[in-house]
Design a protein around this motif. Structure first.
Motif, PDB file in Angstrom:
ATOM      1  N   PHE A  62     -19.534  -9.599 -13.111  1.00 25.46           N
ATOM      2  CA  PHE A  62     -20.154 -10.544 -12.182  1.00 25.46           C
ATOM      3  C   PHE A  62     -19.737 -10.284 -10.730  1.00 25.46           C
ATOM      4  O   PHE A  62     -19.639 -11.210  -9.923  1.00 25.46           O
ATOM      5  CB  PHE A  62     -19.847 -11.985 -12.582  1.00 25.46           C
ATOM      6  N   ASN A  63     -19.465  -8.999 -10.427  1.00 29.44           N
ATOM      7  CA  ASN A  63     -19.129  -8.560  -9.069  1.00 29.44           C
ATOM      8  C   ASN A  63     -17.934  -9.303  -8.473  1.00 29.44           C
ATOM      9  O   ASN A  63     -17.877  -9.536  -7.256  1.00 29.44           O
ATOM     10  CB  ASN A  63     -20.346  -8.684  -8.153  1.00 29.44           C
ATOM     11  N   GLN A  64     -16.980  -9.642  -9.324  1.00 30.84           N
ATOM     12  CA  GLN A  64     -15.749 -10.224  -8.805  1.00 30.84           C
ATOM     13  C   GLN A  64     -15.057  -9.168  -7.930  1.00 30.84           C
ATOM     14  O   GLN A  64     -14.894  -8.018  -8.348  1.00 30.84           O
ATOM     15  CB  GLN A  64     -14.837 -10.663  -9.951  1.00 30.84           C
ATOM     16  N   PRO A  65     -14.651  -9.528  -6.717  1.00 29.61           N
ATOM     17  CA  PRO A  65     -14.183  -8.521  -5.750  1.00 29.61           C
ATOM     18  C   PRO A  65     -12.934  -7.762  -6.187  1.00 29.61           C
ATOM     19  O   PRO A  65     -12.687  -6.654  -5.691  1.00 29.61           O
ATOM     20  CB  PRO A  65     -13.928  -9.340  -4.481  1.00 29.61           C
ATOM     21  N   MET A  66     -12.147  -8.328  -7.100  1.00 27.88           N
ATOM     22  CA  MET A  66     -10.927  -7.622  -7.533  1.00 27.88           C
ATOM     23  C   MET A  66     -11.244  -6.273  -8.159  1.00 27.88           C
ATOM     24  O   MET A  66     -10.442  -5.343  -8.084  1.00 27.88           O
ATOM     25  CB  MET A  66     -10.135  -8.456  -8.550  1.00 27.88           C
ATOM     26  N   ILE A  67     -12.409  -6.172  -8.796  1.00 24.62           N
ATOM     27  CA  ILE A  67     -12.753  -4.934  -9.490  1.00 24.62           C
ATOM     28  C   ILE A  67     -12.803  -3.749  -8.521  1.00 24.62           C
ATOM     29  O   ILE A  67     -12.286  -2.666  -8.800  1.00 24.62           O
ATOM     30  CB  ILE A  67     -14.103  -5.083 -10.225  1.00 24.62           C
ATOM     31  N   THR A  68     -13.417  -3.947  -7.373  1.00 26.80           N
ATOM     32  CA  THR A  68     -13.562  -2.836  -6.428  1.00 26.80           C
ATOM     33  C   THR A  68     -12.407  -2.725  -5.446  1.00 26.80           C
ATOM     34  O   THR A  68     -12.227  -1.677  -4.820  1.00 26.80           O
ATOM     35  CB  THR A  68     -14.884  -2.969  -5.646  1.00 26.80           C
ATOM     36  N   SER A  69     -11.608  -3.786  -5.298  1.00 24.78           N
ATOM     37  CA  SER A  69     -10.514  -3.729  -4.326  1.00 24.78           C
ATOM     38  C   SER A  69      -9.179  -3.346  -4.939  1.00 24.78           C
ATOM     39  O   SER A  69      -8.278  -2.888  -4.234  1.00 24.78           O
ATOM     40  CB  SER A  69     -10.375  -5.086  -3.621  1.00 24.78           C
ATOM     41  N   ALA A  70      -9.020  -3.511  -6.238  1.00 21.53           N
ATOM     42  CA  ALA A  70      -7.746  -3.165  -6.880  1.00 21.53           C
ATOM     43  C   ALA A  70      -7.590  -1.653  -6.973  1.00 21.53           C
ATOM     44  O   ALA A  70      -8.565  -0.935  -7.200  1.00 21.53           O
ATOM     45  CB  ALA A  70      -7.678  -3.778  -8.273  1.00 21.53           C
ATOM     46  N   PRO A  71      -6.368  -1.142  -6.819  1.00 17.13           N
ATOM     47  CA  PRO A  71      -6.151   0.301  -6.963  1.00 17.13           C
ATOM     48  C   PRO A  71      -6.492   0.830  -8.354  1.00 17.13           C
ATOM     49  O   PRO A  71      -6.964   1.952  -8.494  1.00 17.13           O
ATOM     50  CB  PRO A  71      -4.652   0.463  -6.679  1.00 17.13           C
ATOM     51  N   VAL A  72      -6.244   0.007  -9.372  1.00 17.57           N
ATOM     52  CA  VAL A  72      -6.453   0.444 -10.752  1.00 17.57           C
ATOM     53  C   VAL A  72      -7.164  -0.658 -11.535  1.00 17.57           C
ATOM     54  O   VAL A  72      -6.827  -1.838 -11.408  1.00 17.57           O
ATOM     55  CB  VAL A  72      -5.110   0.766 -11.450  1.00 17.57           C
ATOM     56  N   VAL A  73      -8.126  -0.248 -12.343  1.00 16.71           N
ATOM     57  CA  VAL A  73      -8.777  -1.153 -13.290  1.00 16.71           C
ATOM     58  C   VAL A  73      -8.534  -0.601 -14.692  1.00 16.71           C
ATOM     59  O   VAL A  73      -8.823   0.571 -14.961  1.00 16.71           O
ATOM     60  CB  VAL A  73     -10.289  -1.267 -13.016  1.00 16.71           C
ATOM     61  N   LEU A  74      -7.997  -1.439 -15.567  1.00 23.35           N
ATOM     62  CA  LEU A  74      -7.696  -1.030 -16.938  1.00 23.35           C
ATOM     63  C   LEU A  74      -8.581  -1.812 -17.902  1.00 23.35           C
ATOM     64  O   LEU A  74      -8.585  -3.042 -17.894  1.00 23.35           O
ATOM     65  CB  LEU A  74      -6.228  -1.300 -17.276  1.00 23.35           C
ATOM     66  N   THR A  75      -9.310  -1.094 -18.741  1.00 22.61           N
ATOM     67  CA  THR A  75     -10.133  -1.728 -19.767  1.00 22.61           C
ATOM     68  C   THR A  75      -9.481  -1.467 -21.123  1.00 22.61           C
ATOM     69  O   THR A  75      -9.429  -0.329 -21.595  1.00 22.61           O
ATOM     70  CB  THR A  75     -11.568  -1.167 -19.759  1.00 22.61           C
ATOM     71  N   PHE A  76      -8.966  -2.522 -21.728  1.00 24.89           N
ATOM     72  CA  PHE A  76      -8.285  -2.422 -23.021  1.00 24.89           C
ATOM     73  C   PHE A  76      -9.309  -2.640 -24.134  1.00 24.89           C
ATOM     74  O   PHE A  76     -10.054  -3.620 -24.128  1.00 24.89           O
ATOM     75  CB  PHE A  76      -7.170  -3.455 -23.117  1.00 24.89           C
ATOM     76  N   CYS A  77      -9.325  -1.729 -25.089  1.00 23.51           N
ATOM     77  CA  CYS A  77     -10.366  -1.720 -26.116  1.00 23.51           C
ATOM     78  C   CYS A  77      -9.787  -1.834 -27.529  1.00 23.51           C
ATOM     79  O   CYS A  77      -8.741  -1.244 -27.828  1.00 23.51           O
ATOM     80  CB  CYS A  77     -11.159  -0.418 -26.049  1.00 23.51           C
ATOM     81  N   ALA A  78     -10.510  -2.566 -28.373  1.00 23.89           N
ATOM     82  CA  ALA A  78     -10.269  -2.499 -29.813  1.00 23.89           C
ATOM     83  C   ALA A  78     -10.840  -1.168 -30.282  1.00 23.89           C
ATOM     84  O   ALA A  78     -12.017  -0.877 -30.051  1.00 23.89           O
ATOM     85  CB  ALA A  78     -10.961  -3.667 -30.512  1.00 23.89           C
ATOM     86  N   ASP A  79     -10.016  -0.349 -30.915  1.00 24.90           N
ATOM     87  CA  ASP A  79     -10.433   1.021 -31.241  1.00 24.90           C
ATOM     88  C   ASP A  79      -9.963   1.393 -32.644  1.00 24.90           C
ATOM     89  O   ASP A  79      -8.777   1.649 -32.861  1.00 24.90           O
ATOM     90  CB  ASP A  79      -9.848   1.987 -30.203  1.00 24.90           C
ATOM     91  N   VAL A  80     -10.905   1.411 -33.593  1.00 25.68           N
ATOM     92  CA  VAL A  80     -10.571   1.949 -34.915  1.00 25.68           C
ATOM     93  C   VAL A  80     -11.161   3.349 -35.093  1.00 25.68           C
ATOM     94  O   VAL A  80     -10.937   3.999 -36.116  1.00 25.68           O
ATOM     95  CB  VAL A  80     -11.039   1.015 -36.053  1.00 25.68           C
ATOM     96  N   ASN A  81     -11.909   3.820 -34.109  1.00 25.58           N
ATOM     97  CA  ASN A  81     -12.529   5.143 -34.164  1.00 25.58           C
ATOM     98  C   ASN A  81     -11.485   6.234 -34.379  1.00 25.58           C
ATOM     99  O   ASN A  81     -11.669   7.125 -35.223  1.00 25.58           O
ATOM    100  CB  ASN A  81     -13.300   5.388 -32.868  1.00 25.58           C
ATOM    101  N   ARG A  82     -10.410   6.168 -33.599  1.00 25.49           N
ATOM    102  CA  ARG A  82      -9.389   7.222 -33.691  1.00 25.49           C
ATOM    103  C   ARG A  82      -8.767   7.264 -35.079  1.00 25.49           C
ATOM    104  O   ARG A  82      -8.604   8.334 -35.681  1.00 25.49           O
ATOM    105  CB  ARG A  82      -8.308   6.992 -32.632  1.00 25.49           C
ATOM    106  N   PHE A  83      -8.433   6.088 -35.629  1.00 22.77           N
ATOM    107  CA  PHE A  83      -7.791   6.042 -36.946  1.00 22.77           C
ATOM    108  C   PHE A  83      -8.748   6.529 -38.032  1.00 22.77           C
ATOM    109  O   PHE A  83      -8.344   7.267 -38.938  1.00 22.77           O
ATOM    110  CB  PHE A  83      -7.334   4.614 -37.260  1.00 22.77           C
ATOM    111  N   VAL A  84     -10.022   6.122 -37.938  1.00 23.55           N
ATOM    112  CA  VAL A  84     -11.006   6.551 -38.933  1.00 23.55           C
ATOM    113  C   VAL A  84     -11.161   8.065 -38.927  1.00 23.55           C
ATOM    114  O   VAL A  84     -11.229   8.713 -39.981  1.00 23.55           O
ATOM    115  CB  VAL A  84     -12.360   5.850 -38.679  1.00 23.55           C
ATOM    116  N   LYS A  85     -11.204   8.661 -37.741  1.00 26.08           N
ATOM    117  CA  LYS A  85     -11.334  10.124 -37.649  1.00 26.08           C
ATOM    118  C   LYS A  85     -10.106  10.816 -38.232  1.00 26.08           C
ATOM    119  O   LYS A  85     -10.215  11.854 -38.905  1.00 26.08           O
ATOM    120  CB  LYS A  85     -11.551  10.535 -36.194  1.00 26.08           C
ATOM    121  N   TRP A  86      -8.920  10.264 -37.977  1.00 28.72           N
ATOM    122  CA  TRP A  86      -7.691  10.827 -38.553  1.00 28.72           C
ATOM    123  C   TRP A  86      -7.737  10.750 -40.069  1.00 28.72           C
ATOM    124  O   TRP A  86      -7.403  11.716 -40.766  1.00 28.72           O
ATOM    125  CB  TRP A  86      -6.482  10.067 -38.005  1.00 28.72           C
ATOM    126  N   ALA A  87      -8.164   9.591 -40.588  1.00 32.43           N
ATOM    127  CA  ALA A  87      -8.241   9.419 -42.035  1.00 32.43           C
ATOM    128  C   ALA A  87      -9.191  10.450 -42.652  1.00 32.43           C
ATOM    129  O   ALA A  87      -8.874  11.089 -43.671  1.00 32.43           O
ATOM    130  CB  ALA A  87      -8.704   8.006 -42.371  1.00 32.43           C
TER     131      ALA A  87
END
Length: 249
Positions: A62-87
């Protein structure tokens, strides 16, 4: 760490001082020690530093200004893809394409994100949690090229805080959230007692006045989180979970 948590503030304005790769990687490595489901680490994090990438993400938040003004943006994801590929590469079949494992992975991602937040604040960084990640997960999936079985859960903007620091957000008293032995339901009297301080804060009274509402609760239910928006984003999230392989049908 206890003192950092006591002083926690949501930081939306940052200095131009960069966050080094060395520090960021150290904090993420520390955060990876957080508890997780079965020691499977069902999470990933996408680091966005370049301005173009942040501007692509901004509309999804929603164009919150922190997104473009912060030095770093981190998107944390639920990820089972990596484990499934390993299996699969180890002659094992992981039945992780379901709601149960999405919930497990989402919990893992949040634990990882909170551990990072605590470590980052201890090193003088400030951050802001963005709940908009779940609202527009589908858009973020496209922007970040997330494959099946990966869903963004929460976003943190990270940087060094500008002075002066913002006021701390209020919290309910401990008694409001603490239940000993079993859940004790709330009475009208206890609701009044627990929310009294929150409702009497001048900043919250101001919100009620300027929005022409009768109570602070109405600011939340009618304006900030109205039913129609909740239902819309619920449907969108369910569709995203289907598209990412966590729900059938």
């Amino acid at each position: 760490m206890i003192e950092c948590m006591k002083k926690r503030r949501t930081i939306r304005q940052y200095t131009s001082q960069p966050v080094s790769d060395e520090l960021l990687n150290e904090l993420l490595e520390v955060a990876s020690r957080a508890s997780n489901t079965g020691n499977m680490q069902l999470y990933s994090v996408i680091v966005t530093r370049d301005q173009e990438g942040k501007e692509q993400l901004a509309p999804a938040h929603f164009n919150q200004p922190m997104i473009t003004s912060a030095p770093v943006v981190l998107t944390f994801c639920a990820d089972v893809n990596r484990f499934v590929k390993w299996a699969e590469q180890r002659k094992a079949e992981a039945g992780f394409d379901n709601l149960q494992m999405f919930i497990a992975a989402a919990i893992d991602a949040m634990l990882f994100a909170e551990a990072f937040a605590e470590a980052a604040e201890e090193r003088g960084l400030g951050l802001c949690y963005l709940g908009t990640t779940a609202y527009n997960a589908g858009e973020i999936i496209k922007i970040l090229s997330l494959p099946k079985l990966v869903v963004p859960i929460v976003t943190l903007t990270v940087g060094y805080p500008q002075d002066p620091l913002p006021e701390q957000s209020e919290r309910l008293p401990l008694d409001a959230i603490l239940h000993i032995g079993h859940y004790t339901d709330y009475t009208p009297e206890s609701i009044d007692r627990f929310y009294k301080e929150k409702e009497e804060l001048e900043v919250n009274k101001h919100f009620v006045r300027i929005n022409h509402k009768e109570t602070l609760a109405q600011v939340f239910t009618d304006l900030r989180y109205p039913k129609e928006n909740n239902e819309k984003f619920s449907e969108t999230l369910l569709q995203t979970l289907k598209e990412q392989g966590f729900l059938k049908g």
